[in-house]
Design a protein around this motif. Sequence first.
Motif, mmCIF file in Angstrom:
data_model
loop_
_atom_site.group_PDB
_atom_site.id
_atom_site.type_symbol
_atom_site.label_atom_id
_atom_site.label_comp_id
_atom_site.label_asym_id
_atom_site.label_seq_id
_atom_site.Cartn_x
_atom_site.Cartn_y
_atom_site.Cartn_z
ATOM 1 N N GLY A 55 0.747 -1.095 0.140
ATOM 2 C CA GLY A 55 0.051 -0.086 -0.154
ATOM 3 C C GLY A 55 0.885 1.299 -0.023
ATOM 4 O O GLY A 55 0.473 1.993 0.777
ATOM 5 N N LEU A 56 1.939 1.285 -0.771
ATOM 6 C CA LEU A 56 2.570 2.412 -0.913
ATOM 7 C C LEU A 56 1.885 3.633 -1.738
ATOM 8 O O LEU A 56 1.374 3.483 -2.906
ATOM 9 C CB LEU A 56 3.872 2.303 -1.425
ATOM 10 N N PRO A 57 1.794 4.861 -1.159
ATOM 11 C CA PRO A 57 1.279 5.934 -1.865
ATOM 12 C C PRO A 57 2.297 6.348 -2.965
ATOM 13 O O PRO A 57 3.313 6.048 -2.898
ATOM 14 C CB PRO A 57 0.981 6.902 -0.827
ATOM 15 N N LEU A 58 1.753 7.411 -3.689
ATOM 16 C CA LEU A 58 2.898 7.947 -4.531
ATOM 17 C C LEU A 58 3.949 8.391 -3.870
ATOM 18 O O LEU A 58 3.807 9.120 -2.452
ATOM 19 C CB LEU A 58 2.438 9.123 -5.498
ATOM 20 N N HIS A 64 15.663 12.133 1.199
ATOM 21 C CA HIS A 64 16.071 11.324 -0.004
ATOM 22 C C HIS A 64 16.366 10.039 0.598
ATOM 23 O O HIS A 64 16.805 9.673 1.521
ATOM 24 C CB HIS A 64 17.329 11.841 -0.484
ATOM 25 N N PRO A 65 15.756 8.792 -0.086
ATOM 26 C CA PRO A 65 16.011 7.410 0.423
ATOM 27 C C PRO A 65 17.271 7.077 0.800
ATOM 28 O O PRO A 65 17.284 6.254 1.795
ATOM 29 C CB PRO A 65 15.416 6.638 -0.601
ATOM 30 N N ALA A 66 18.410 7.575 0.346
ATOM 31 C CA ALA A 66 19.728 7.159 0.696
ATOM 32 C C ALA A 66 20.013 7.397 2.177
ATOM 33 O O ALA A 66 20.819 6.828 2.733
ATOM 34 C CB ALA A 66 20.757 7.682 -0.130
ATOM 35 N N ARG A 67 19.290 8.544 2.606
ATOM 36 C CA ARG A 67 19.546 8.919 4.138
ATOM 37 C C ARG A 67 18.884 7.796 4.992
ATOM 38 O O ARG A 67 19.156 7.499 6.262
ATOM 39 C CB ARG A 67 19.027 10.270 4.628
ATOM 40 N N GLN A 68 17.995 7.047 4.704
ATOM 41 C CA GLN A 68 17.132 6.176 5.327
ATOM 42 C C GLN A 68 16.424 6.919 6.612
ATOM 43 O O GLN A 68 16.238 5.895 7.629
ATOM 44 C CB GLN A 68 17.930 4.863 5.961
ATOM 45 N N GLN A 69 16.180 7.856 6.436
ATOM 46 C CA GLN A 69 15.451 8.790 7.668
ATOM 47 C C GLN A 69 13.952 8.800 7.270
ATOM 48 O O GLN A 69 13.483 9.703 7.102
ATOM 49 C CB GLN A 69 15.958 10.092 7.694
ATOM 50 N N ASP A 73 5.136 5.034 8.179
ATOM 51 C CA ASP A 73 4.836 3.740 8.427
ATOM 52 C C ASP A 73 4.990 2.879 7.302
ATOM 53 O O ASP A 73 5.616 1.951 7.398
ATOM 54 C CB ASP A 73 3.626 3.308 9.468
ATOM 55 N N HIS A 74 4.441 3.383 6.228
ATOM 56 C CA HIS A 74 4.332 2.399 5.124
ATOM 57 C C HIS A 74 5.872 2.159 4.594
ATOM 58 O O HIS A 74 6.059 1.161 4.024
ATOM 59 C CB HIS A 74 3.329 2.812 4.043
ATOM 60 N N THR A 75 6.466 3.174 4.730
ATOM 61 C CA THR A 75 7.726 3.279 4.324
ATOM 62 C C THR A 75 8.841 2.367 5.056
ATOM 63 O O THR A 75 9.543 1.206 4.532
ATOM 64 C CB THR A 75 8.560 4.695 3.864
#
Length: 196
Positions: A55-58, A64-69, A73-75
């Motif tokens: 169930g990921l929204p747009l 940025h995902p590289a930071r993993q911050q 919750d879905h992420t």
Amino acid sequence: MTDTTKDLPMALTLNVVTTSTRPGRKGPVIAEWFAGFAREHGGFEVVAVDLKEVGLPLFDEPEHPARQQYQHDHTKRWAALTDKADAFVFVLPEYNYNPPPSFFNAVDYLSREWNYKPVGFASYGGVSGGIRAVQAAKPLMTTVKAMPIPESLAVQTFTRYIGEKGFEPQEFHLSSSKAMLDELLKWAGALKSLRP
């Protein structure tokens, strides 16, 4: 008494990911068969993942995902599922010569979780069997430092192989799937040492 289990290699985990999320989709039928086939293969612990259930929204993360911050919750759930995997098979339909938008969105949500992991594709479509979608997907996977392998399963005119009992594979589907799993197993073992 000595503990012999410490000498046994830990099982590698394969995520079989259904990418289509639209109503009426056939991806789950093919994914269910492939996950069962992969379990019988015996090389992996197999985890079935459905992007519709994830169930990921747009893409909606502020960092940025590289930071993993990750903020949502879905992420965090998606990152945990992906991080635990040692290899992936994306069950991929072809939309306008490309994978579905849900595939691109799911990959773009993360970065390091994909690094140094092999990727295979079980594609389906009309005459092309989804191979154009696979070719379009591979550059994205290499950008996140994943390794798309050449071996794949391509199901041409896929509706003719779906019956009352689900996906009804032919010999060439079985041999293609086995070849892909054999290669994924080699790559997954080799690449694991490159990950922290």
